[in-house]
Design a protein around this motif. Structure first.
Motif, PDB file in Angstrom:
ATOM      1  N   PRO A   1      -3.009   4.465  -4.247  1.00 54.47           N
ATOM      2  CA  PRO A   1      -4.207   3.710  -4.995  1.00 54.47           C
ATOM      3  C   PRO A   1      -4.183   2.362  -4.816  1.00 54.47           C
ATOM      4  O   PRO A   1      -5.181   1.827  -5.490  1.00 54.47           O
ATOM      5  CB  PRO A   1      -3.985   4.415  -6.424  1.00 54.47           C
ATOM      6  N   TYR A   2      -3.141   1.564  -3.992  1.00 54.40           N
ATOM      7  CA  TYR A   2      -3.196   0.289  -4.173  1.00 54.40           C
ATOM      8  C   TYR A   2      -4.365  -0.516  -3.598  1.00 54.40           C
ATOM      9  O   TYR A   2      -5.163  -0.101  -2.596  1.00 54.40           O
ATOM     10  CB  TYR A   2      -1.805  -0.265  -3.479  1.00 54.40           C
ATOM     11  N   GLN A   3      -4.886  -1.290  -4.317  1.00 47.80           N
ATOM     12  CA  GLN A   3      -5.865  -2.363  -3.866  1.00 47.80           C
ATOM     13  C   GLN A   3      -6.035  -3.636  -4.420  1.00 47.80           C
ATOM     14  O   GLN A   3      -5.067  -3.885  -5.507  1.00 47.80           O
ATOM     15  CB  GLN A   3      -7.066  -1.422  -4.353  1.00 47.80           C
TER      16      GLN A   3
ATOM     17  N   ALA B   1       0.769  -1.288  -0.041  1.00 47.04           N
ATOM     18  CA  ALA B   1       0.035  -0.083   0.100  1.00 47.04           C
ATOM     19  C   ALA B   1       0.808   1.089  -0.014  1.00 47.04           C
ATOM     20  O   ALA B   1       0.420   2.283  -0.617  1.00 47.04           O
ATOM     21  CB  ALA B   1      -0.900   0.080   1.287  1.00 47.04           C
ATOM     22  N   ARG B   2       2.054   1.245   0.702  1.00 51.03           N
ATOM     23  CA  ARG B   2       2.732   2.366   0.895  1.00 51.03           C
ATOM     24  C   ARG B   2       3.766   2.527  -0.526  1.00 51.03           C
ATOM     25  O   ARG B   2       3.982   3.409  -1.079  1.00 51.03           O
ATOM     26  CB  ARG B   2       3.877   2.299   1.916  1.00 51.03           C
ATOM     27  N   THR B   3       3.958   1.561  -0.982  1.00 51.59           N
ATOM     28  CA  THR B   3       5.177   1.330  -2.226  1.00 51.59           C
ATOM     29  C   THR B   3       4.054   1.591  -3.683  1.00 51.59           C
ATOM     30  O   THR B   3       4.971   1.867  -4.899  1.00 51.59           O
ATOM     31  CB  THR B   3       6.195   0.433  -2.291  1.00 51.59           C
ATOM     32  N   GLY B   4       2.949   0.806  -3.613  1.00 54.70           N
ATOM     33  CA  GLY B   4       2.511   0.841  -4.792  1.00 54.70           C
ATOM     34  C   GLY B   4       2.916  -0.465  -5.584  1.00 54.70           C
ATOM     35  O   GLY B   4       2.434  -0.611  -7.095  1.00 54.70           O
ATOM     36  N   GLU B   5       3.577  -1.142  -5.028  1.00 54.12           N
ATOM     37  CA  GLU B   5       4.554  -2.496  -5.752  1.00 54.12           C
ATOM     38  C   GLU B   5       3.210  -3.510  -6.017  1.00 54.12           C
ATOM     39  O   GLU B   5       2.490  -3.782  -4.938  1.00 54.12           O
ATOM     40  CB  GLU B   5       5.512  -3.095  -4.919  1.00 54.12           C
ATOM     41  N   THR B   6       3.099  -3.841  -7.062  1.00 48.16           N
ATOM     42  CA  THR B   6       2.018  -5.099  -7.333  1.00 48.16           C
ATOM     43  C   THR B   6       2.497  -6.401  -7.673  1.00 48.16           C
ATOM     44  O   THR B   6       1.774  -7.360  -8.110  1.00 48.16           O
ATOM     45  CB  THR B   6       1.185  -4.502  -8.512  1.00 48.16           C
TER      46      THR B   6
END
Length: 364
Positions: A345-347, A313-318
């Motif tokens: 925007p991570y989800q 969530a903090r890094t946006g890594e997917t």
């Protein structure tokens, strides 16, 4: 020999929502319901009960350990809201409180000088639901019974839902904080308390149990390898439970019950050849990819995680999220069915949308 109906089910149209088939060619309820429940893939939530740590208590925690504070800085809405949003796996952490009142005034609350906290549910005897006793203890449903009753009520209103996995961690490792409430062990009595609570809320017609899956075969492991899990048609509107613990607690829960005879829940296992091997938690979909594939090929149900400790969530890594979905694990757990906009925007949503899809590469 694969029947024509199952063959049609295996060729489901891309984007077909297994919970609510559209009725279009290649996406009919009849074809979907012919699939075994191991063929689905859904999203679930990690530590589903967890509310945010109160600001004053988080400030104290952050001063002592910023990294720990970061890892605990997430929360979930009520279980009903999660289920309405499509969660089909719920995780509950249990602590024993047979006399009641053990956490009526948690240490973290006292250290922060008080605050908003409803101790009423904590006064009654019974299993309580919390993450880190005394520190991260606020829950959307503070008692195991309350959590189960909320799930049951939602299930009754939505009888066509796909099988809902309820994972349980049984917490009895004492936290290293002076003044913390001693935890009671999950001994044989504690294990029986868990089963009793489950059966008090969910009757036989609402549960998928080890005995139902085994169906008289020599072992539960043999049964799942030979297609013992129910079809989606038979599993709709039902729940099943899994104790997500290590070998010591698994051995205690299965003592004298090599295939979990008479037990209400399945168990996690490090030994995929064990007679009770039907479910496994493998939380790192990258490192555990081969192990996940092995378990799936043995007919087991697998849960993995798309994120952990607020890192994604903090890094946006997917990458972890994509590996989780590609792994074929039936239940992909997250803390972010919706983004935490404090971080970005991570989800985690099911690829293609909907509530359930065919798990990639899972055999029928």
């Amino acid at each position: 020999m694969i029947t024509a109906l199952l063959a049609a089910a295996l060729a489901l149209a891309p984007g077909c929502d297994l919970e609510r088939p559209s009725g279009a060619p290649g996406c009919t309820r009849k074809a979907v319901d012919a699939l075994p429940m191991t063929a689905l893939q859904v999203v679930g939530t990690h530590n589903s009960y967890k509310r945010a740590i109160a600001p004053a208590e988080m400030k104290t925690l952050r001063a002592a350990s910023p990294r720990t504070a970061d890892s605990l800085d997430y929360s979930h809405p009520p279980l009903t809201e999660q289920l309405e949003a499509g969660a089909r796996q719920i995780e509950l952490d249990l602590v024993r409180d047979p006399e009641g009142g053990r956490w009526a005034r948690p240490l973290g609350l006292k250290m922060a000088g008080g605050g908003d906290y409803d101790a009423g549910p904590m006064s009654a005897p019974g299993l309580k639901v919390m993450h880190v006793p005394d520190i991260d203890y606020r829950s959307v449903c503070p008692t195991f019974r309350a959590c189960l009753e909320e799930i049951r009520a939602w299930s009754a209103r939505n009888p066509g839902h796909l099988p809902l996995l309820i994972m349980m961690n049984l917490k009895d490792d004492q936290i290293a904080v002076p003044g913390a409430t001693p935890l009671l062990p999950f001994d044989e009595q504690g294990m029986d308390e868990v089963d009793a609570e489950i059966r008090a809320v969910f009757g036989p017609s609402r549960l998928i149990t080890p005995d139902q899956v085994r169906k008289g075969r020599a072992s539960l492991r043999e049964a799942v390898a030979k297609g013992g899990w129910p079809t989606l048609r038979a599993a709709r509107g039902k729940v099943f439970f899994a104790i997500d613990e290590g070998p010591a607690k698994v051995a205690l829960y299965s003592r004298g019950r090599p295939s979990l005879e008479g037990r209400a829940a399945f168990v996690n296992t490090d030994d995929l050849a064990a007679p009770y091997a039907a479910y496994v938690t493998l939380n790192d979909p990258g490192k555990d990819a081969a192990r996940i594939r092995q378990a799936l090929d043995l007919g087991m149900v697998v849960r993995t995680r798309a994120d952990a400790d607020t890192v994604e969530a903090r890094t946006g890594e997917t990458a972890r999220r994509e590996a989780a979905f590609a792994s074929g694990a039936q239940y992909v757990s997250t803390d972010y069915m919706k983004p935490d906009l404090r971080f970005g925007p991570y989800q985690v949503v099911l690829p293609g949308g909907g509530t359930a899809r065919r798990a990639p590469g899972v055999r029928p």
